[in-house]
Structure formats: structure tokens, C-alpha cells
Design a protein around this motif. Structure first.
Motif, mmCIF file in Angstrom:
data_model
loop_
_atom_site.group_PDB
_atom_site.id
_atom_site.type_symbol
_atom_site.label_atom_id
_atom_site.label_comp_id
_atom_site.label_asym_id
_atom_site.label_seq_id
_atom_site.Cartn_x
_atom_site.Cartn_y
_atom_site.Cartn_z
ATOM 1 N N GLN A 281 -9.513 114.618 32.655
ATOM 2 C CA GLN A 281 -10.532 114.943 31.659
ATOM 3 C C GLN A 281 -10.904 116.413 31.718
ATOM 4 O O GLN A 281 -11.208 117.030 30.701
ATOM 5 C CB GLN A 281 -11.773 114.072 31.903
ATOM 6 C CG GLN A 281 -12.862 114.298 30.881
ATOM 7 C CD GLN A 281 -14.016 113.316 31.027
ATOM 8 O OE1 GLN A 281 -14.125 112.598 32.011
ATOM 9 N NE2 GLN A 281 -14.889 113.293 30.044
ATOM 10 N N SER B 184 -13.583 107.542 33.856
ATOM 11 C CA SER B 184 -12.834 108.489 34.702
ATOM 12 C C SER B 184 -12.678 107.957 36.124
ATOM 13 O O SER B 184 -11.653 108.188 36.770
ATOM 14 C CB SER B 184 -13.534 109.847 34.742
ATOM 15 O OG SER B 184 -13.497 110.440 33.461
ATOM 16 N N ASP C 236 -7.108 110.828 30.084
ATOM 17 C CA ASP C 236 -8.571 110.755 30.164
ATOM 18 C C ASP C 236 -9.196 111.731 29.165
ATOM 19 O O ASP C 236 -9.305 112.918 29.437
ATOM 20 C CB ASP C 236 -9.023 111.067 31.598
ATOM 21 C CG ASP C 236 -10.494 110.735 31.821
ATOM 22 O OD1 ASP C 236 -11.185 110.377 30.851
ATOM 23 O OD2 ASP C 236 -10.951 110.841 32.977
ATOM 24 N N GLU C 237 -9.557 111.220 28.017
ATOM 25 C CA GLU C 237 -10.118 112.021 26.929
ATOM 26 C C GLU C 237 -9.251 113.259 26.682
ATOM 27 O O GLU C 237 -9.699 114.389 26.882
ATOM 28 C CB GLU C 237 -11.563 112.410 27.243
ATOM 29 C CG GLU C 237 -12.357 111.174 27.665
ATOM 30 C CD GLU C 237 -13.788 111.170 27.193
ATOM 31 O OE1 GLU C 237 -14.143 111.991 26.343
ATOM 32 O OE2 GLU C 237 -14.537 110.310 27.670
HETATM 33 MG MG MG Z 1 -15.023 110.598 32.008
#
Ligand code: MG
Ligand code: ADP
Length: 311
Positions: free
Chosen positions: A102, A57, A174-175
Motif C-alpha cells: 500500500q 493490510s 494492496d490498494e
Molecule cells: Mg491498508
């Protein structure tokens, strides 16, 4: 697809540290990213894989220029061949470079999600956003809801729509998929593939390695804030003997379908990093050299690896 640029984004020797105060109120620098590299070409999906705390991140924040004020960034970041200065980062983010964050906490709690997804800097056509919401199975009335009225999975689909509505050439996801059903996650990844086929580029940060293997063109493996290996996804599909770094091989062996063999030890914490190769305390092949020096990036069989003993 042909492009004017060999690489859209190029990162070399990236470092990030945070100014912190210890118990005695002495100021210290906490090094969280070091010697990190990554290249992203137009038309590809690059997965960034690595366990929690490996700097995934922070890499996204460093590219976008949204690190906290106590962060110091070093190294070289180039976008379309030019240095990615703070001024360029401000101009590019949300337009040419879009983030799927995220955390769903990025949504503005006081704004209806339809309006948020229409774009802040530059409003995009409402019809385009409605099309995205529909594609992600979000009911029509979702646009009039506030973030607190959404389930986690809905909020995540709104965040993905918010990035996909832009005409961004680089999307950093991000994810993006936790909380989504498998169908929804596959839909999101299918859309990333379509965008990549149009010549755009996607950085897919994930610890769902299976999903990365399925959709990415290349995989970058992060460990304790550095890039240990970058390989074609095909190498990960074929097996550990096609990989180059002991940590990538160990990750492969730790997958459920490959026997779930755990890796002994723990990823070191920032502030307590070993000298030399960051993986050396856990590495069965570590020698004196590994404990003394940081291995340089070497190209082996078309991939990049930071290991003195890679073959
Ligand atoms: Mg992360
Ligand atoms: P990942 O996304 O791979 O799980 P992060 O990039 O969020 O990891 O974090 C990498 C490391 O940096 C972690 O050890 C985390 O604790 C540390 N870190 C992240 N943000 C900060 C911050 N604002 N101040 C100090 N340390 C931080």
C-alpha cells in the motif's frame, strides 16, 4: 482453467493481536483481526473491501509473514493445501506470492527503481521489466531514477511492475491504484485479469468498490478485522437484496450511484470491540443473541455470511 488445487490460499479463524503497553506501562494485547476467513482459488480475482482500519493490510502482512515482531498470529493459513509456516512464507514471498504494498515507502530509497523492479531474490529479464514500464506509460529514463525523483503515481506504477515481473501465482495488490490516472488504473486491472485468466490468483485490496465490482470475481467484505460476507461480484452488481449481511447492504447503499446514504455510527476501534457480532452496535436487526455471541459463518445462496439474521 483446470488446476490441481481447489483453493490456492485458504484462511480460517485468523486472528492478529499486538502486544502493547498502556499508560501504566502494563502489557496488553490489542486484538486487531479476529475470526477472519478468506479462500482464493486459482484463476480468480478476489476483492477485499472494507473501510480504513478493517484489517486489509494486516491480512496481506499475515499471509506474507511480515507482521511486526510484537504481533501474535492465530488460526489456519494454507497455501496449495499445506500449512503456510514461517519457513514457507520466507521461501514463497517475492517469488510465488508477490505483494504490491500500500505504501510507496516500500521502495528502497537508495536504489535506482529499474534495478529494484528487476527483482531482489531472483533477477528477472530486464526486457520484461522494460515492457511493463512501457505498458504503464513510464518513460524509458525512469529506470535510472531514485524513488525520491518519482511522483506518487509513478512510484505506484513501479511497485505494480515490481510484483508483475515475478512469476507469482498469487499477487496481493494492496490498494494499488491511488495516484494513477483512470487509464493507468484500468491497465493495471486489465493485467490482473490476464494473469487470472492464465490460472494465477489476485487478492485486490481496495476501497474503490466500483473498480472491484468491475474486475473481481468475488468480493470479501471486512469489518473491524473480520470477514462479514463473501459473495460473487454479480450479487453486488445486482443490488442489496442479493447481499446477505446488513453491513454489505449498507455499503452498497452508501455508494454515490446508489444514493450516498451514510451508515450511522462508526466502525469500532481495536481495543474497544463490542462482544458478539462486531457490527451489532450499528445494526438495525441486532438482537440479544447478536450482543452475546459471535455469529458463525453460514452459506446462504452460494455466499458466506457471519450474521444470525441473514436470509
Ligand atoms: Mg491498508
Ligand atoms: P486497513 O488496511 O484495512 O486500513 P490495517 O490492516 O492497516 O487496516 O489496520 C487494521 C487495524 O490494526 C487498525 O486499527 C490499525 O490501527 C491497527 N494496526 C495496524 N498495524 C498496527 C501495529 N503495528 N500496531 C498496532 N496496531 C496496528
Amino acid at each position: 482453467m483446470e488446476s490441481k488445487y481447489d483453493s490456492l490460499l485458504e484462511i480460517h479463524d485468523l486472528s492478529v493481536s499486538f502486544k502493547m503497553y498502556d499508560k501504566a506501562l502494563e502489557q496488553t494485547d490489542l486484538q486487531v483481526i479476529s475470526d477472519l476467513h478468506l479462500t482464493v482459488r486459482p484463476g480468480e480475482i478476489v476483492a477485499v473491501a472494507g473501510s480504513s482500519g478493517s484489517g486489509k493490510s494486516l491480512l496481506a502482512s499475515a499471509i506474507l509473514g511480515i507482521l511486526p515482531g510484537n504481533a501474535t498470529v492465530g488460526g489456519h493459513l494454507h497455501y496449495k493445501g499445506l500449512e503456510l509456516t514461517p519457513e514457507r512464507q520466507i521461501n514463497l514471498r517475492g517469488t510465488e506470492i508477490a505483494l504490491i504494498p500500500q505504501s510507496v515507502a516500500y521502495l528502497d530509497p537508495l536504489m535506482k527503481v529499474g534495478k529494484q523492479a528487476d527483482g531482489h531474490k531472483k533477477p528477472y529479464p530486464t526486457e520484461k521489466r522494460r515492457g511493463l514500464f512501457k505498458r504503464f506509460g513510464l518513460p524509458e529514463k525512469t529506470e535510472n531514477l531514485y524513488p525520491f525523483q518519482l511522483s506518487g503515481g509513478m512510484a505506484r506504477r513501479v511497485l505494480v511492475s515490481t510484483a508483475l515481473i515475478t512469476d507469482a501465482e498469487l499477487i496481493i495488490a494492496d490498494e494499488p491504484t491511488p495516484g494513477m490516472s483512470l487509464d493507468q488504473a484500468l491497465e493495471a486491472l486489465k493485467m490482473f485479469r490476464e494473469l487470472a485468466n492464465e490460472g494465477k490468483a489476485i487478492i485486490l485490496i481496495t476501497h474503490d468498490i466500483d473498480l472491484a465490482f468491475e474486475f473481481a470475481d468475488r468480493v470479501a467484505v471486512f469489518y473491524a478485522g473480520t470477514t462479514v460476507e463473501v459473495a460473487d461480484t454479480e450479487d453486488f452488481r445486482r443490488g442489496p437484496e442479493y447481499l446477505r449481511h446488513p453491513y454489505s447492504k449498507a455499503l452498497w447503499n452508501a455508494l454515490p450511484q446508489n444514493g450516498f446514504k451514510p451508515i450511522d455510527g462508526f466502525q469500532p476501534y481495536a481495543g474497544n470491540l463490542p462482544t458478539g457480532c462486531l457490527f451489532n452496535p450499528r445494526c438495525p436487526y441486532a438482537t440479544v443473541e447478536c450482543r452475546m455471541k459471535t455469529p458463525p459463518v453460514t452459506r446462504i445462496r452460494g455466499g458466506e455470511v457471519r450474521c444470525f439474521h441473514a436470509t
